[in-house]
Design an enzyme around this catalytic site. Structure first.
Site, short mmCIF file in Angstrom:
data_model
loop_
_atom_site.label_atom_id
_atom_site.label_comp_id
_atom_site.label_asym_id
_atom_site.label_seq_id
_atom_site.Cartn_x
_atom_site.Cartn_y
_atom_site.Cartn_z
N ASP A 104 -16.00 -2.23 -5.36
CA ASP A 104 -16.43 -3.11 -5.88
C ASP A 104 -17.31 -2.81 -7.65
O ASP A 104 -18.02 -3.09 -8.25
CB ASP A 104 -17.42 -3.58 -5.21
N ASP A 143 -11.54 -13.56 -5.33
CA ASP A 143 -10.98 -12.78 -6.59
C ASP A 143 -9.75 -13.46 -6.36
O ASP A 143 -8.88 -12.84 -5.83
CB ASP A 143 -11.71 -11.91 -6.60
N MET A 179 -7.03 0.46 -4.88
CA MET A 179 -7.14 -0.38 -3.56
C MET A 179 -6.63 -2.14 -4.27
O MET A 179 -5.37 -3.51 -3.40
CB MET A 179 -8.57 -1.00 -2.81
#
Length: 434
Positions: free
Chosen positions: A319, A121, A341
């Site tokens: 996530d 990603d 993060m």
């Protein structure tokens, strides 16, 4: 590129079973390189990133046998080290973030490994320093070629060491643990990651003959052994999928039962959704989400605005913040989402604003969401999935929106979610793959 055409605004109903955990799979699969004996792994998700890693292992010489739709047997008794010098290996490594976790087992067992800078990603900086600093303390010697190709080697067997990690990196901890289990002497890892998936890796290694103390804590002590044997391992359900389905049920006013959740491994996830006003009921190991026309965000005791942020385990996984942000757009109330993060993970909110959401992007890490309380529904648009987690968040938004949406680049969603269109269609969603 494939796309999803979504007709939103429909309530869903039924049961859904979460897939095996993607983030666990990427660690567990690399661990098969630590032994020449067979390792059987079940509940493996059929998703792009995992399938690419299995293909990489096969091309490296690992014997791969498919025993069932979600079960494979691996045997790394004839690893071809020369394959690491081929253009094919370089291309595979660049395409997959999880390829970084072959470094620890390869260095421990074969004394060397090399790897191009892994892909994955585009969510901001994702440095690999923790991996290499830890492996160097075990005796590895790192050579960097250009800015994107790494070689690491060791003379003889790795040796135990004390280390205090500069960040509690899950993949970094996994790499160091896999290096340390075959090292000579004692390795102490402080500020180690302790996520359930890292615990699963450690428990699997112990069954293979490793000696690891402190599993589940941030202080791991590992006594190296000379060799490891084979084992059987079953992976946990994917906590990110479970959270995504909770959010989906709330956004679409749906009654959904999520089966076999291993609730004790979910940490703060259920309570975080409850803070958004979402009702949940635990039925054994299943999570029942009733249909709700309305859900209200909590405030702090002094009445101030709630902040939801990510943190290392047992904090909330980063996530899920994309999904939580989307769910908040239709709640009553206001919440600050703080993504600590990754500095690029909130940049998908422009698409939600185009759909009618009220969101203020304060900076790359923070967004304030003013919930619409279902009074003003989102409306369908054409958009592109930028990464795995934002992609599924946009899919949830599209399923709740009025009218037709098209989500492009759904290969990003396919990297992390198994047959997501078919599984949601079975609940009554109207999704067509173009």
């Amino acid at each position: 590129m494939a796309s999803f055409e979504v007709i939103g605004g429909k309530a869903l109903k039924g049961e859904i079973v979460p897939q095996g955990a993607k983030n666990e799979a990427l660690q567990i699969l690399c661990a098969v390189l630590l032994t020449d004996e067979p390792v059987t792994i079940s509940n493996i998700p059929d998703i792009r990133d995992v399938n690419k890693l299995i293909e990489l292992l096969r091309d490296m010489g690992v014997k791969v046998g498919k025993l069932a739709s979600d079960t494979y047997r691996f045997q790394a008794d004839a690893v071809n080290l020369d394959y690491l010098d081929t253009p094919e290996f370089v291309a595979q490594g660049r395409a997959l973030r999880g390829s970084v976790m072959i470094l620890g087992p390869m260095l421990a067992r074969f004394g060397k490994c090399q790897l191009p800078k892994p892909g994955g990603d585009k969510i901001g900086r994702r440095p690999l320093d923790t991996h290499f600093v830890g492996l160097e303390k075990l005796g590895g010697k790192l050579t960097l070629e250009g800015n994107d190709f790494y070689r690491i080697s060791a003379e003889g067997r790795l040796h135990g060491a004390y280390m205090l990690l500069d960040e509690a990196s899950v993949t970094g901890t996994a790499n160091i643990v896999m290096g340390a289990v075959l090292a000579e002497g004692i390795t102490t890892i402080y500020n180690a990651a302790c996520e359930p998936y890292l615990q699963q890796l450690c428990k699997m290694l112990v069954r293979m003959g490793a000696k690891i103390n402190g599993i589940g804590s941030n202080l791991l002590t590992i006594e190296g052994v000379e060799r490891l044997g084979g084992t059987d391992h079953r992976m946990l359900p994917d906590m990110i999928e479970i959270g995504s389905f909770i959010g989906l049920a709330a956004m679409t006013g749906s009654e959904i039962t999520i089966k076999d959740c291993q609730i004790q491994e979910l940490g703060l996830i259920p309570d975080t959704f409850r803070k958004l006003g979402i009702q949940l009921e635990f039925r054994g190991d299943d999570i029942y989400v009733p249909a709700q026309d309305h859900y209200e965000i909590s405030t702090y005791l002094d009445g101030s605005i709630l902040t939801i942020s990510d943190h290392t385990w047992p904090g909330l996984t980063p996530d899920l913040l994309s999904v939580i942000l989307v769910v908040a757009t239709q709640a009553k109330g206001t919440v600050l989402i703080h993504q600590k993060m990754f500095e690029s993970r909130l940049f998908f909110v422009d698409k939600l604003i185009d759909m009618g959401a009220q969101i203020i992007l304060c900076d790359p890490h923070r967004a304030t969401v003013i919930g619409l309380d279902q009074r003003n529904r989102l409306h369908g648009i054409t958009m592109t999935s930028p990464d795995i987690r934002a992609g599924v968040a946009l899919l949830i938004a599209a399923l709740s929106a009025e009218g037709r949406s098209v989500i492009e680049n759904v290969e990003q969603i396919d990297r992390g979610y198994q047959y997501i269109d078919k599984r949601l269609t079975a609940l009554g969603a109207q999704i067509r793959r173009l």
